[in-house]
Design a protein around this motif. Structure first.
Motif, PDB file in Angstrom:
ATOM      1  N   ALA A 166      41.070  32.159  46.825  1.00  0.00           N
ATOM      2  CA  ALA A 166      41.530  33.445  47.361  1.00  0.00           C
ATOM      3  C   ALA A 166      40.558  34.526  46.902  1.00  0.00           C
ATOM      4  N   GLU A 167      40.082  35.335  47.828  1.00  0.00           N
ATOM      5  CA  GLU A 167      39.073  36.343  47.498  1.00  0.00           C
ATOM      6  C   GLU A 167      39.632  37.752  47.409  1.00  0.00           C
ATOM      7  N   GLU A 168      40.701  38.034  48.152  1.00  0.00           N
ATOM      8  CA  GLU A 168      41.111  39.421  48.340  1.00  0.00           C
ATOM      9  C   GLU A 168      42.264  39.881  47.458  1.00  0.00           C
ATOM     10  N   ASP A 169      43.015  38.961  46.868  1.00  0.00           N
ATOM     11  CA  ASP A 169      44.161  39.398  46.037  1.00  0.00           C
ATOM     12  C   ASP A 169      44.505  38.330  45.015  1.00  0.00           C
ATOM     13  N   ILE A 170      45.469  38.650  44.133  1.00  0.00           N
ATOM     14  CA  ILE A 170      45.982  37.716  43.137  1.00  0.00           C
ATOM     15  C   ILE A 170      47.513  37.726  43.239  1.00  0.00           C
ATOM     16  N   GLN A 171      48.089  36.540  43.328  1.00  0.00           N
ATOM     17  CA  GLN A 171      49.542  36.423  43.469  1.00  0.00           C
ATOM     18  C   GLN A 171      50.120  35.614  42.307  1.00  0.00           C
ATOM     19  N   ASP A 172      51.449  35.644  42.216  1.00  0.00           N
ATOM     20  CA  ASP A 172      52.113  34.842  41.194  1.00  0.00           C
ATOM     21  C   ASP A 172      51.853  33.359  41.470  1.00  0.00           C
ATOM     22  N   ASN A 173      51.677  32.604  40.412  1.00  0.00           N
ATOM     23  CA  ASN A 173      51.377  31.162  40.458  1.00  0.00           C
ATOM     24  C   ASN A 173      49.929  30.869  40.848  1.00  0.00           C
ATOM     25  N   ASP A 174      49.097  31.907  40.982  1.00  0.00           N
ATOM     26  CA  ASP A 174      47.666  31.676  41.177  1.00  0.00           C
ATOM     27  C   ASP A 174      47.021  31.266  39.856  1.00  0.00           C
ATOM     28  N   VAL A 175      45.933  30.501  39.947  1.00  0.00           N
ATOM     29  CA  VAL A 175      45.126  30.188  38.772  1.00  0.00           C
ATOM     30  C   VAL A 175      43.914  31.106  38.796  1.00  0.00           C
ATOM     31  N   VAL A 176      43.759  31.911  37.730  1.00  0.00           N
ATOM     32  CA  VAL A 176      42.673  32.889  37.669  1.00  0.00           C
ATOM     33  C   VAL A 176      41.661  32.437  36.620  1.00  0.00           C
ATOM     34  N   LYS A 177      40.418  32.273  37.048  1.00  0.00           N
ATOM     35  CA  LYS A 177      39.339  31.917  36.124  1.00  0.00           C
ATOM     36  C   LYS A 177      38.568  33.187  35.805  1.00  0.00           C
ATOM     37  N   MET A 178      38.355  33.440  34.505  1.00  0.00           N
ATOM     38  CA  MET A 178      37.658  34.664  34.116  1.00  0.00           C
ATOM     39  C   MET A 178      36.671  34.406  32.998  1.00  0.00           C
ATOM     40  N   ALA A 179      35.655  35.235  32.961  1.00  0.00           N
ATOM     41  CA  ALA A 179      34.675  35.215  31.877  1.00  0.00           C
ATOM     42  C   ALA A 179      34.960  36.416  30.985  1.00  0.00           C
ATOM     43  N   LYS A 216      44.081  43.237  40.939  1.00  0.00           N
ATOM     44  CA  LYS A 216      42.648  42.970  41.020  1.00  0.00           C
ATOM     45  C   LYS A 216      42.337  41.861  42.020  1.00  0.00           C
ATOM     46  N   LYS A 217      41.025  41.580  42.126  1.00  0.00           N
ATOM     47  CA  LYS A 217      40.553  40.481  42.975  1.00  0.00           C
ATOM     48  C   LYS A 217      39.281  39.930  42.366  1.00  0.00           C
ATOM     49  N   VAL A 218      38.733  38.872  42.988  1.00  0.00           N
ATOM     50  CA  VAL A 218      37.507  38.255  42.484  1.00  0.00           C
ATOM     51  C   VAL A 218      36.400  39.304  42.384  1.00  0.00           C
ATOM     52  N   GLY A 219      35.698  39.325  41.235  1.00  0.00           N
ATOM     53  CA  GLY A 219      34.602  40.263  41.012  1.00  0.00           C
ATOM     54  C   GLY A 219      35.005  41.472  40.205  1.00  0.00           C
ATOM     55  N   ASP A 220      36.300  41.767  40.110  1.00  0.00           N
ATOM     56  CA  ASP A 220      36.768  42.920  39.342  1.00  0.00           C
ATOM     57  C   ASP A 220      36.750  42.607  37.846  1.00  0.00           C
ATOM     58  N   THR A 221      36.777  43.672  37.035  1.00  0.00           N
ATOM     59  CA  THR A 221      36.851  43.533  35.570  1.00  0.00           C
ATOM     60  C   THR A 221      38.042  44.314  35.054  1.00  0.00           C
ATOM     61  N   LEU A 222      38.531  43.920  33.879  1.00  0.00           N
ATOM     62  CA  LEU A 222      39.614  44.624  33.199  1.00  0.00           C
ATOM     63  C   LEU A 222      39.557  44.283  31.720  1.00  0.00           C
ATOM     64  N   LYS A 223      40.311  45.024  30.927  1.00  0.00           N
ATOM     65  CA  LYS A 223      40.331  44.836  29.483  1.00  0.00           C
ATOM     66  C   LYS A 223      41.570  44.020  29.107  1.00  0.00           C
ATOM     67  N   VAL A 224      41.377  43.053  28.202  1.00  0.00           N
ATOM     68  CA  VAL A 224      42.491  42.173  27.840  1.00  0.00           C
ATOM     69  C   VAL A 224      42.490  41.885  26.346  1.00  0.00           C
TER      70      VAL A 224
END
Length: 488
Positions: A166-179, A216-224
């Motif tokens: 998925a490129e445009e959004d993030i939903q519940d039960n999605d798997v998000v890979k982040m660096a 957010k979506k793919v390519g975005d950044t945030l603080k965690v």
């Protein structure tokens, strides 16, 4: 059973108590003893004597007391076993020594008659109350609502679906890979920890982070804060699974905040409701339309509840029969309490007194079941046990997702192996008898169906569990209080 030389005489004390006097006379056991001594003499080898030529007096001195004890105890057990086999009284517990029973003297030089006196407990003859056509019992029938069925169908579609990016959004039960890169203030820390990991959005416990991530979506950044993504996890968990640190690096000082760049988002695309899906989920040629799938799911879910509703019904029948027959089945309480103390060294008189009501309840239920089985001529055959063990294995394999196919040979081997385990056979026989009892009771009494929702039925089950737990905790509290009194 082989005939015994022991003579058993029963003397009734009252309706619930009796004594058994067992006599083993010298004239009867002496020939057996002499024969055993001769056998030992033939086999014995002692320095100074040829094999088979050892003097009988020497054999008596070496082995006489033990042989005498073994013969008398063996005949005693045979005598009691033969007596119980032929006597039709309803005994409870096991015989315990009477205080007037003579002491034992294993004097091989002066043989004597041996007499044993045992106290025994009995339950009286009775007719079971509460098992007439006029006795009515409530059975729950589960009506599964349509929204539950639709939810189960949707879950099945997800289980059989394909994972897509998925490129445009993030939903519940999605798997998000982040660096992620460790921060020093608002800037990336030079030489800091960097890592990649994936997280399932539904398992994120930090609601503020989850809420921001879902915007957010793919390519975005945030603080965690990596140490707050999941609750109830220690610091090393985050270091190991989110930062990929191991060994000595787990001791490394790491700041909590990281810059996270979203690399990839994947989600399960639900499977289409087509014949391939139906065959995979329900089996070939079972379901062909959405409506048939919903009907089949309703049947499956209600079937899953059946064993629970039957258990609740059986529990109600048991409770009512115990209540109706308590006065009908008096027990030799004093005898049973003595027997329980003697039967297990962990059973102190105080513990037996505390737990006796529960024991008596279980014993009465066993007596009722035994009486009913006898009246109805219910029997458990070996094939019944084999069938039960086999069905349990099939059920277990199905729950574990096993593909059964043609496993008849393997199942036969597993059943045969289980049949060599006395404990498994005993438990299976008890389960088979319980099922036969339940089926027979259902033929006799009147059953009133009460249709309820799963939620309503689950509430009933929880009330039963809560009552059982309260009873258990009360017993523990009494035990703790008694233990405290003893310490004082």
């Amino acid at each position: 059973m082989t005939d015994t030389i022991a003579k058993v005489v029963k003397k009734d004390i009252d309706q619930l108590n009796a004594t058994l006097t067992v006599t083993i006379e010298k004239a009867d056991y002496e020939p057996i003893l002499n024969e055993e001594l001769k056998k030992y003499r033939k086999k014995a080898t002692f320095k100074g004597f040829r094999q088979g030529k050892t003097p009988l007096s020497f054999i008596k001195k070496m082995y006489g007391k033990q042989l005498l004890s073994d013969i008398i105890n063996n005949e005693l057990q045979k005598g009691l076993g033969e007596f119980y086999e032929n006597d039709e009284s309803n005994y409870v517990g096991q015989p315990i020594g009477n205080e007037d029973s003579p002491g034992l003297d294993w004097n091989i030089k002066d043989l004597q008659d041996y007499t044993f006196i045992f106290d025994v407990g009995m339950s009286p003859e009775f007719e079971i109350k509460g098992l007439e056509e006029s006795n009515s019992y409530e059975r729950y029938a589960i009506d599964v609502p349509m929204d539950t069925i639709e939810e189960e169908l949707a879950n099945a579609q997800k289980r059989e679906g394909d994972r897509v990016l998925a490129e445009e959004d993030i939903q519940d039960n999605d798997v998000v890979k982040m660096a992620v890169k460790e921060l020093d203030g608002d800037a990336v820390k030079e030489g800091g920890v960097a890592s990649e990991f994936s997280v399932l959005t539904s398992q994120i416990d930090n609601e503020d982070f989850k809420k921001e991530l879902m915007t957010k979506k793919v390519g975005d950044t945030l603080k965690v804060n990596v140490f707050e993504i999941e609750d109830a996890k220690d610091e090393n968990h985050a270091k190991k699974y989110f930062l990929n640190l191991e060994g000595d690096d787990l001791e490394k000082e790491v700041g909590p905040f990281f810059e996270a760049n979203i690399l990839e988002v994947s989600r399960v695309e639900p499977c289409e409701l087509n014949q391939l899906f139906f065959d995979k989920v329900f089996g070939p040629d079972t379901v062909s339309t959405e409506e048939e799938a919903k009907a089949k799911l309703k049947e499956i879910i209600e079937g899953q509840y059946k064993s629970q509703t039957e258990a609740v019904l059986f529990r109600k029948v048991q409770d009512e029969l115990l209540k109706a027959n308590k006065e009908n089945i008096p027990l030799p309480d004093a005898f049973l309490k003595r027997w329980l103390v003697q039967a297990n060294e962990k059973n102190t008189p105080e513990a037996v007194e505390r737990d006796y009501d529960g024991f008596a309840q279980n014993l009465r239920w066993s007596i009722i079941k035994g009486k009913f089985a006898k009246d109805q001529e219910l029997k458990v055959e070996e094939q019944d046990i084999r069938d039960h063990i086999g069905s349990q294995m099939v059920q277990y394999l199905s729950q574990m997702g096993g593909q059964l196919g043609d496993m008849s040979g393997f199942m036969d081997q597993m059943v045969e192996r289980s049949m060599q385990d006395d404990d498994q056979v005993r438990k299976a026989a008890e389960a088979v008898m319980d099922n036969k009892l339940f089926d027979k009771i259902m033929e006799i009494v009147t059953i009133q169906e009460n249709t309820v929702t799963p939620e309503e039925f689950n509430k009933v089950v929880e009330e039963i569990r809560a009552a059982d737990e309260a009873e258990h905790l009360a017993a523990e509290a009494v035990a703790a209080a008694e233990g405290g009194d003893e310490e004082e």
